[in-house]
Design an enzyme around this catalytic site. Structure first.
Site, PDB file in Angstrom:
ATOM      1  N   TRP A 151       0.820  -1.208   0.000  1.00 39.48           N
ATOM      2  CA  TRP A 151       0.000   0.000   0.000  1.00 39.48           C
ATOM      3  C   TRP A 151       0.851   1.254   0.000  1.00 39.48           C
ATOM      4  CZ3 TRP A 151      -4.460  -0.668  -1.857  1.00 39.48           C
ATOM      5  CH2 TRP A 151      -5.133  -1.875  -1.667  1.00 39.48           C
ATOM      6  N   ASP A 223      -1.057   6.779   6.257  1.00 40.40           N
ATOM      7  CA  ASP A 223      -2.198   5.932   5.915  1.00 40.40           C
ATOM      8  C   ASP A 223      -2.355   4.960   7.085  1.00 40.40           C
ATOM      9  OD1 ASP A 223      -3.971   4.023   5.010  1.00 40.40           O
ATOM     10  OD2 ASP A 223      -2.875   3.538   3.185  1.00 40.40           O
ATOM     11  N   LYS A 247     -11.847  -1.622   8.109  1.00 39.55           N
ATOM     12  CA  LYS A 247     -11.012  -2.555   8.864  1.00 39.55           C
ATOM     13  C   LYS A 247     -11.447  -2.606  10.328  1.00 39.55           C
ATOM     14  CE  LYS A 247      -8.138  -2.435   5.228  1.00 39.55           C
ATOM     15  NZ  LYS A 247      -7.914  -3.540   4.290  1.00 39.55           N
TER      16      LYS A 247
END
Length: 412
Positions: A151, A223, A247
């Site tokens: 990511w 992030d 999440k």
């Protein structure tokens, strides 16, 4: 050595603490008005917990059963309004109360000062890969990126379109299993910001401490999609934090951005209106129709986290769950292997492989039959991955560990 080839019938069963008695079927949804003062549905209105599995998915991930039952009880008639939260105007009083409560509780959870704006946006964290450089720097400015997984790598590649993104570290050669000492990272002294992915969902690498930008005028950007609200964070150390909700704090569809207010209003001229933080801050996240139901679920989750004692208590629970699982892996004599350096192992995403790789498919299939699903590792790395976010109960991890030990005994 055990030679039994069938799963152990004594493995732990899913908890039935909510709604196991006098349970209705999943389709028996009451549309009666729910008083605004109610907090949790009664057991008589809930579906049986025994019907639910332990969901180890990386995202969209498991949600607290109590939250799902609360949302179910309010689905048709939200607190006497006569309509669902999904049907009402996002500019009406009911939803205005929801989004304001969500922001207030999140500010309490993370001790977010008034120096920061809290935005509820759309497009996933991936959209923020472009929004961050577009809002924080000009096209000829430098921005540093520490890449510790897939990511972070995606964020770096997207940023190259909108600024001079500088890769100061990549863990790709080490298969993303470590984080370097911060003093060994050669940052650009003129960089506008330093970007990290606080927890790499795929590779299971998590920052335990956070780097400081070498440029005294630069900011730290993170992030935090897969460890957001899993532990306390000193927000004041960051200029910007962003996180997809699916999440730890809600369903897919909403992305939370926490950005220092003095950084807002400097977007590049080419910035699309929907990526401009000033537009959303000035409109209190209501510039266009927001993902109302997803924000409503986040509001319920934030309230629940506070009721559990806040993020200090949540971190203790998460550390206990992760410790049990990592101990089982490390104590297996090499039957199970976690490739991540111990000092940076994630509390949220636990990847591991089996010494006999040909058994991994069987492991995943048998676990599913025992009510433990979504254990297959990401397609880019394979193996097994157990995501144990806030809502994964201790019983789920204990059952997985019992299964792991039983599986190893049956495959010497």
């Amino acid at each position: 050595m055990a030679t039994n080839t069938s799963p152990n019938p004594l493995l732990l069963k899913p908890s039935s603490s909510i709604g196991a008695k006098n349970a209705t079927t999943p389709n028996s949804i009451s549309c009666a008005a729910t008083p605004a003062t109610s907090s949790r549905p009664s057991p008589s209105s809930s579906s049986s917990s025994s019907e639910r599995v332990f969901n180890f998915a990386a995202g969209p991930a498991t949600l607290p059963e109590s939250i799902l039952l609360k949302a179910q009880s309010e689905l048709c008639n939200y607190r006497g309004s006569g309509m669902s939260i999904m049907e009402m105007s996002h500019r009406g009083k009911e939803f205005d109360d929801v989004i304001k409560k969500a922001e207030s509780d999140l500010r309490t959870l993370l001790s977010i000062s008034d120096d920061y704006a809290v935005l509820f946006l759309q497009g996933g964290a991936t959209t923020q890969f472009a929004a961050v450089p577009l809002n924080l720097c000009n096209s000829d400015d430098t921005a540093d990126y520490i890449v510790t997984g897939s990511w972070g790598d995606k964020a770096f590649k997207e940023a190259q379109k909108y600024c001079k993104a500088n890769l100061v570290y990549s863990g790709k050669s080490d298969k993303y299993t470590m984080i370097p000492p911060f003093d060994s990272v050669a940052q650009n002294p003129d960089a506008k910001f330093l970007h990290i992915c606080a927890n790499e969902t795929i590779h299971g690498v998590e920052f335990q401490e956070y780097p400081v930008p070498k440029n005294k005028d630069a900011i730290l950007v993170a992030d935090m999609s897969s460890n957001f609200c899993s532990k306390p964070v000193d927000v004041s150390k960051f200029g910007l934090i962003y996180a997809g909700a699916q999440k730890n704090v809600g369903p897919s569809g909403v992305t939370i951005v926490i950005v220092r207010k003095d950084l807002i209003g400097k977007a590049q001229p080419i910035t699309p209106v929907m990526l401009d933080y000033k537009i959303h801050a000035d409109s209190a996240s209501l510039y266009n129709t927001p993902p109302c139901f997803a924000i409503y679920i986040c509001a319920l989750v934030f309230e629940d986290l506070l009721e559990q004692g806040g993020l200090v208590e949540i971190e203790k629970k998460n550390a206990r769950k992760a410790g049990i699982l990592y101990d089982a892996i490390d104590g297996s004599g090499g039957f199970y292997v976690c490739p991540v350096e111990r000092s940076v192992r994630s509390l949220m995403n636990v990847p591991f492989t089996l010494l006999k790789t040909e058994l991994e498919k069987k492991f995943i299939e048998e676990a599913a039959k025992e009510g433990m699903v979504q254990l297959k590792g990401h397609r880019s790395v394979g193996g097994v991955r157990a995501s144990i976010y806030n809502a994964m109960p201790l019983a789920g991890v204990e059952k997985l560990v019992a299964f792991m030990k039983d599986f190893q005994a049956r495959h010497p």
